[in-house]
Design a protein around this motif. Structure first.
Motif, PDB file in Angstrom:
ATOM      1  N   ASN A   1      -0.714  -1.201  -4.966  1.00 52.92           N
ATOM      2  CA  ASN A   1      -1.678  -0.645  -4.011  1.00 52.92           C
ATOM      3  C   ASN A   1      -3.017  -1.371  -4.104  1.00 52.92           C
TER       4      ASN A   1
ATOM      5  N   CYS B   1      -1.033   4.465   2.633  1.00 49.91           N
ATOM      6  CA  CYS B   1      -1.013   4.991   1.262  1.00 49.91           C
ATOM      7  C   CYS B   1      -0.535   6.439   1.235  1.00 49.91           C
TER       8      CYS B   1
ATOM      9  N   VAL C   1      -6.586   4.474  -5.270  1.00 51.27           N
ATOM     10  CA  VAL C   1      -6.961   3.811  -4.014  1.00 51.27           C
ATOM     11  C   VAL C   1      -8.276   4.378  -3.496  1.00 51.27           C
TER      12      VAL C   1
ATOM     13  N   LEU D   1       0.821  -1.211   0.000  1.00 49.95           N
ATOM     14  CA  LEU D   1       0.000   0.000   0.000  1.00 49.95           C
ATOM     15  C   LEU D   1       0.858   1.265   0.000  1.00 49.95           C
TER      16      LEU D   1
END
Length: 544
Positions: free
Chosen positions: A481, A506, A513, A473
């Motif tokens: 991701n 992230c 995402v 991530l």
């Protein structure tokens, strides 16, 4: 083409429904990458998604495409290929336009254009263009037939074809061939869909860059772009017909036949002249001529089982090719031994073919259950040293690591290699994504029961994958991701947990995402997070 009637058709539920089916099918069966959460969302909210598109297309010239994003798959040993991932709504509208264009123009496309032809009959219910095994086999057979009565063969292709397609030239070709006004709503919508905003990440810094509008080129991977490419090259095909050239092409892979060198070279000059008019040129390094039978045989395209697709679907495609093509022409027969070194990238590609190919009697050159530790070591060498066959190598490694018929020592070594690669941040991001994709993808046995390879792993191995999720991530690559989010979801992660993981690891402003989290939040809680609705039938043998 009546552009107003076409717009009305475009926003009809029937056309958009078919377009969504094509988009999902191509994405899950042909693309280099797809976001499983987006596909799961599309299945769970099918009617809503189509209704939203009908509303958005009431003013098609004002349609606002969602941002696409770039990812990078290995092109060869040293360089990557820029790929563009188009959101499912945008892709659905692109397919809807392509459906309308195909209704008008398919019969006018040159018969020796073998790629991306419109699917027909039962096949057209699930896919927009014909299966690879159909077009490629006919292209190969056409070459074989032409070699019977021509002394000279020339092989060439277009340099960086998809990246070089001019949007202006493409729109001009569409307007001319389909008799569309350049300012009509349908053409303005096409222009909008071509010039999409694309989000990039910097492989060197990891930073996400602001969306940039692309003004040239077509994405690689789906049937829409291939069909638009056929329209783009329609004038070139026609000019070759007018010149009475023995000419055929598969996308940008072109062949010229003739009875003399001068005849073929004259047609080559015509071909190059036509391409230059469209801002294209031939790839000089890949232009070769053959004037005797052994040379012609070496230049002809061949088909084999287990190619660049790197999936078990290759075996299904291969069996279909066998039924359509002269078997001696099709065969791949190179054998590798344990003491034989791989010296160049072609050796690496052919080693992968060797592990997936069949002999003339239809038997595998190396049965899956007969794979040895040295095969695994060679695969590891290929995927780390020669990156071109990444898709194929990833599949062969996972196959070997999971199949119950493989000897324990070989299977264990394959798992060691896989986990070593998955945990190596210096190893190519796309290659790591591809391996994890194979482990978590939903599959179906020949008996009809669905499963995932990840369930075949031990508890400790699954824990190793869970440890990787936060790391993936945090990485720059969008494909890592998204596959990390999906992996945590199928391992039982709640929506709240996915959001917390993304917030903690992230990069800020990671729109792919955010879109994935929005999609998973709109999948009904009553739907199993294991995603049975995106089942992809692979006809896996029961020993997995």
């Amino acid at each position: 083409m009546d552009h107003q009637r076409a717009i009305n058709q475009l926003r009809s539920r029937d056309v958009l429904s078919a377009a969504l089916d094509y988009a999902v099918f191509d994405r899950t069966h042909g693309d280099y990458f797809y976001d499983p959460l987006e596909i799961q969302y599309a299945h769970a909210n099918r009617d809503t998604l189509i209704s939203e598109l009908i509303d958005e297309l009431q003013n098609p010239d004002q349609f606002s495409p969602r941002s696409a994003f770039a990812y990078f798959s290995p092109k060869n040993d040293l360089c990557d290929r820029r790929m563009i991932y188009i959101p499912i709504k945008n892709l659905t509208v692109r397919y809807a336009i392509a459906i309308l264009f195909a209704e008008q123009i398919e019969t006018e496309i040159h018969p020796q254009c073998f790629a991306n032809r419109r699917a027909t009959d039962a096949e057209a219910k699930m896919r927009f263009t014909k299966d690879f095994s159909s077009g490629w086999a006919r292209f190969c057979q056409w070459q074989s037939d032409r070699c019977q009565d021509n002394a000279v063969l020339l092989r060439t292709d277009i340099s960086s074809f998809y990246d070089s397609v001019s949007h202006e030239y493409l729109i001009e070709a569409v307007c001319r061939h389909l008799s569309l006004p350049s300012n009509c709503a349908l053409v303005l919508l096409l222009r909008c869909l071509l010039q999409i905003p694309v989000i990039y990440y910097s492989p060197s810094t990891g930073q996400i860059e602001s969306p940039a509008i692309i003004h040239q080129g077509l994405p690689i991977g789906d049937g829409v772009e291939g069909y638009l490419a056929n329209i783009y090259l329609k004038d070139v095909d026609y000019a070759m017909v007018q010149a009475n050239a023995s000419y055929g092409r598969y996308v940008d892979d072109m062949r010229l036949f003739g009875n003399s060198r001068s005849e073929v070279l004259q047609n080559l000059r015509i071909l190059q002249e036509q391409l230059l008019r469209k801002g294209l040129n031939l790839n000089a390094s890949k232009t070769e001529i053959a004037e005797d039978k052994p040379s012609r045989d070496s230049l002809m395209s061949r088909v084999y089982l287990g190619g660049d697709y790197g999936e078990d679907e290759d075996e299904q495609a291969g069996s279909q090719i066998e039924a359509r093509i002269d078997l001696p022409f099709e065969q791949f027969s190179r054998i590798f031994t344990e003491d034989q070194q791989l010296k160049k990238s072609n050796d690496a590609k052919e080693f992968c073919k060797f592990l997936g190919a069949r002999s003339i009697d239809g038997q595998p050159l190396v049965a899956l259950g007969d794979r040895k530790v040295w095969h695994v070591e060679r695969l590891r060498e290929v995927i780390t040293r020669w990156r071109g066959p990444t898709k194929h190598v990833g599949w062969l490694l996972v196959q070997t690591a999971i199949y119950g018929g493989v000897a324990d020592t070989t299977r264990n070594r394959a798992r060691q290699v896989i986990f070593g690669l998955l945990g190596d941040r210096d190893f190519n991001a796309y290659s790591r994504y591809r391996i994890l994709h194979h482990l978590v993808k939903l599959r179906r046995r020949k008996s009809g029961r669905t499963f995932r390879f990840i369930v075949q792993l031990s508890d400790s191995e699954r824990q190793q994958i869970e440890v990787l999720i936060p790391k993936y991530l945090a990485e720059p690559a969008f494909e890592l991701n998204l596959i990390a989010l999906y992996t945590r979801r199928i391992l039982g992660g709640s929506i709240a947990e996915l959001k917390a993981l993304a917030a903690a690891h992230c990069r800020p402003g990671c729109e792919p995402v955010r879109n994935a989290l929005e999609a998973v939040a709109q999948i009904p809680e009553t739907l199993s997070p294991t995603g049975e609705e995106i089942e992809e039938p692979d006809a896996i043998p029961d020993r997995y």
